[in-house]
Scaffold this motif. Structure first.
Motif, PDB file in Angstrom:
ATOM      1  N   ALA A   1       0.923  -1.283  -0.131  1.00  0.00           N
ATOM      2  CA  ALA A   1       0.219   0.141  -0.040  1.00  0.00           C
ATOM      3  C   ALA A   1       0.905   1.343   0.192  1.00  0.00           C
ATOM      4  O   ALA A   1       0.684   2.260  -0.748  1.00  0.00           O
ATOM      5  CB  ALA A   1      -1.053  -0.052   1.157  1.00  0.00           C
ATOM      6  N   THR A   2       2.017   1.119   0.760  1.00  0.00           N
ATOM      7  CA  THR A   2       3.079   2.345   0.663  1.00  0.00           C
ATOM      8  C   THR A   2       3.422   2.535  -0.531  1.00  0.00           C
ATOM      9  O   THR A   2       3.345   3.612  -0.971  1.00  0.00           O
ATOM     10  CB  THR A   2       4.113   2.047   1.877  1.00  0.00           C
TER      11      THR A   2
ATOM     12  N   VAL B   1      -2.139  13.862  -2.986  1.00  0.00           N
ATOM     13  CA  VAL B   1      -1.715  13.087  -1.692  1.00  0.00           C
ATOM     14  C   VAL B   1      -3.094  12.431  -1.403  1.00  0.00           C
ATOM     15  O   VAL B   1      -3.180  11.309  -1.074  1.00  0.00           O
ATOM     16  CB  VAL B   1      -1.176  13.853  -0.725  1.00  0.00           C
ATOM     17  N   VAL B   2      -4.196  13.389  -1.230  1.00  0.00           N
ATOM     18  CA  VAL B   2      -5.515  12.872  -0.954  1.00  0.00           C
ATOM     19  C   VAL B   2      -6.395  11.861  -1.941  1.00  0.00           C
ATOM     20  O   VAL B   2      -6.575  10.751  -1.581  1.00  0.00           O
ATOM     21  CB  VAL B   2      -6.465  13.919  -0.743  1.00  0.00           C
ATOM     22  N   ALA B   3      -5.809  12.106  -3.354  1.00  0.00           N
ATOM     23  CA  ALA B   3      -6.271  11.196  -4.210  1.00  0.00           C
ATOM     24  C   ALA B   3      -5.565   9.941  -4.392  1.00  0.00           C
ATOM     25  O   ALA B   3      -6.359   8.820  -4.594  1.00  0.00           O
ATOM     26  CB  ALA B   3      -6.096  11.905  -5.701  1.00  0.00           C
ATOM     27  N   ALA B   4      -4.400   9.923  -3.663  1.00  0.00           N
ATOM     28  CA  ALA B   4      -3.766   8.461  -3.762  1.00  0.00           C
ATOM     29  C   ALA B   4      -3.844   7.650  -2.466  1.00  0.00           C
ATOM     30  O   ALA B   4      -3.406   6.647  -2.249  1.00  0.00           O
ATOM     31  CB  ALA B   4      -1.933   8.966  -3.665  1.00  0.00           C
ATOM     32  N   GLY B   5      -4.795   8.303  -1.564  1.00  0.00           N
ATOM     33  CA  GLY B   5      -5.159   7.631  -0.290  1.00  0.00           C
ATOM     34  C   GLY B   5      -4.372   8.006   0.971  1.00  0.00           C
ATOM     35  O   GLY B   5      -4.662   7.575   2.073  1.00  0.00           O
ATOM     36  N   GLY B   6      -3.872   9.101   0.579  1.00  0.00           N
ATOM     37  CA  GLY B   6      -2.907   9.903   2.006  1.00  0.00           C
ATOM     38  C   GLY B   6      -4.156  10.555   2.896  1.00  0.00           C
ATOM     39  O   GLY B   6      -5.115  11.030   2.423  1.00  0.00           O
TER      40      GLY B   6
ATOM     41  N   ARG C   1       2.939  24.915   4.573  1.00  0.00           N
ATOM     42  CA  ARG C   1       3.104  23.447   4.654  1.00  0.00           C
ATOM     43  C   ARG C   1       1.996  22.761   5.110  1.00  0.00           C
ATOM     44  O   ARG C   1       1.087  23.258   5.822  1.00  0.00           O
ATOM     45  CB  ARG C   1       4.474  23.026   5.161  1.00  0.00           C
ATOM     46  N   PHE C   2       1.970  21.341   4.554  1.00  0.00           N
ATOM     47  CA  PHE C   2       0.857  20.602   5.377  1.00  0.00           C
ATOM     48  C   PHE C   2       1.508  19.216   5.584  1.00  0.00           C
ATOM     49  O   PHE C   2       2.676  19.011   5.110  1.00  0.00           O
ATOM     50  CB  PHE C   2      -0.301  20.219   4.426  1.00  0.00           C
ATOM     51  N   HIS C   3       0.975  18.392   6.609  1.00  0.00           N
ATOM     52  CA  HIS C   3       1.379  17.238   6.928  1.00  0.00           C
ATOM     53  C   HIS C   3       0.457  16.150   6.735  1.00  0.00           C
ATOM     54  O   HIS C   3      -0.750  16.412   6.643  1.00  0.00           O
ATOM     55  CB  HIS C   3       1.668  17.157   8.780  1.00  0.00           C
ATOM     56  N   PHE C   4       0.974  14.919   6.310  1.00  0.00           N
ATOM     57  CA  PHE C   4      -0.024  13.902   5.965  1.00  0.00           C
ATOM     58  C   PHE C   4       0.670  12.526   6.356  1.00  0.00           C
ATOM     59  O   PHE C   4       1.890  12.306   6.758  1.00  0.00           O
ATOM     60  CB  PHE C   4      -0.233  13.944   4.400  1.00  0.00           C
ATOM     61  N   THR C   5      -0.213  11.687   6.409  1.00  0.00           N
ATOM     62  CA  THR C   5       0.325  10.229   6.487  1.00  0.00           C
ATOM     63  C   THR C   5      -0.097   9.442   5.662  1.00  0.00           C
ATOM     64  O   THR C   5      -1.258   9.575   4.881  1.00  0.00           O
ATOM     65  CB  THR C   5      -0.439   9.486   7.934  1.00  0.00           C
TER      66      THR C   5
END
Length: 119
Positions: free
Chosen positions: A19-20, A81-86, A100-104
């Motif tokens: 998934a990563t 990032v959101v479209a890819a599942g972050g 900036r923004f942070h994501f997982t």
């Protein structure tokens, strides 16, 4: 040739390396190479590295270092990032050097993306 005594490679834990991999391929276009079932190496990210299978994740609230990517178009990168599942864990905010923004990512690791301040 690697630079003497300079950061050369970075490794992250990954709960789900597949998934990563899919996330970083889709969101950022990184390329990967398998080294057995529990390790994948990446390139095309500005600094090469890898993900090893682990139950943990790198998060700043747990004392982990924060890897920060650069984007010339911050909002576009956030959308990718959101479209890819972050998952965005800190929406875009200003700091003295820019925004900036942070994501997982799906494996649970936290990263950030920064850009210059708005003109």
């Amino acid at each position: 040739m690697p630079a003497h005594e300079q950061i050369n490679y970075v490794e992250f834990p990954a709960r789900d390396p597949d998934a990563t991999r899919r996330f970083f391929e889709r969101a950022f276009g990184w390329t990967f190479e398998d080294y057995g079932p529990d390790y994948i190496a990446f390139s095309g990210a500005g600094l090469d590295g890898g993900f090893f299978r682990a139950d943990l994740a790198a998060r700043t609230d747990r004392g982990s270092a924060l890897v920060v990517l650069y984007s010339a178009r911050l909002e576009e990168t956030l959308a990718k990032v959101v479209a890819a599942g972050g998952e965005v864990v800190k929406p875009i905010f200003a700091f003295p050097g820019g925004r900036r923004f942070h994501f997982t990512e799906p494996g649970g690791n936290e990263l950030a993306v920064w850009s210059e301040p708005d003109a």
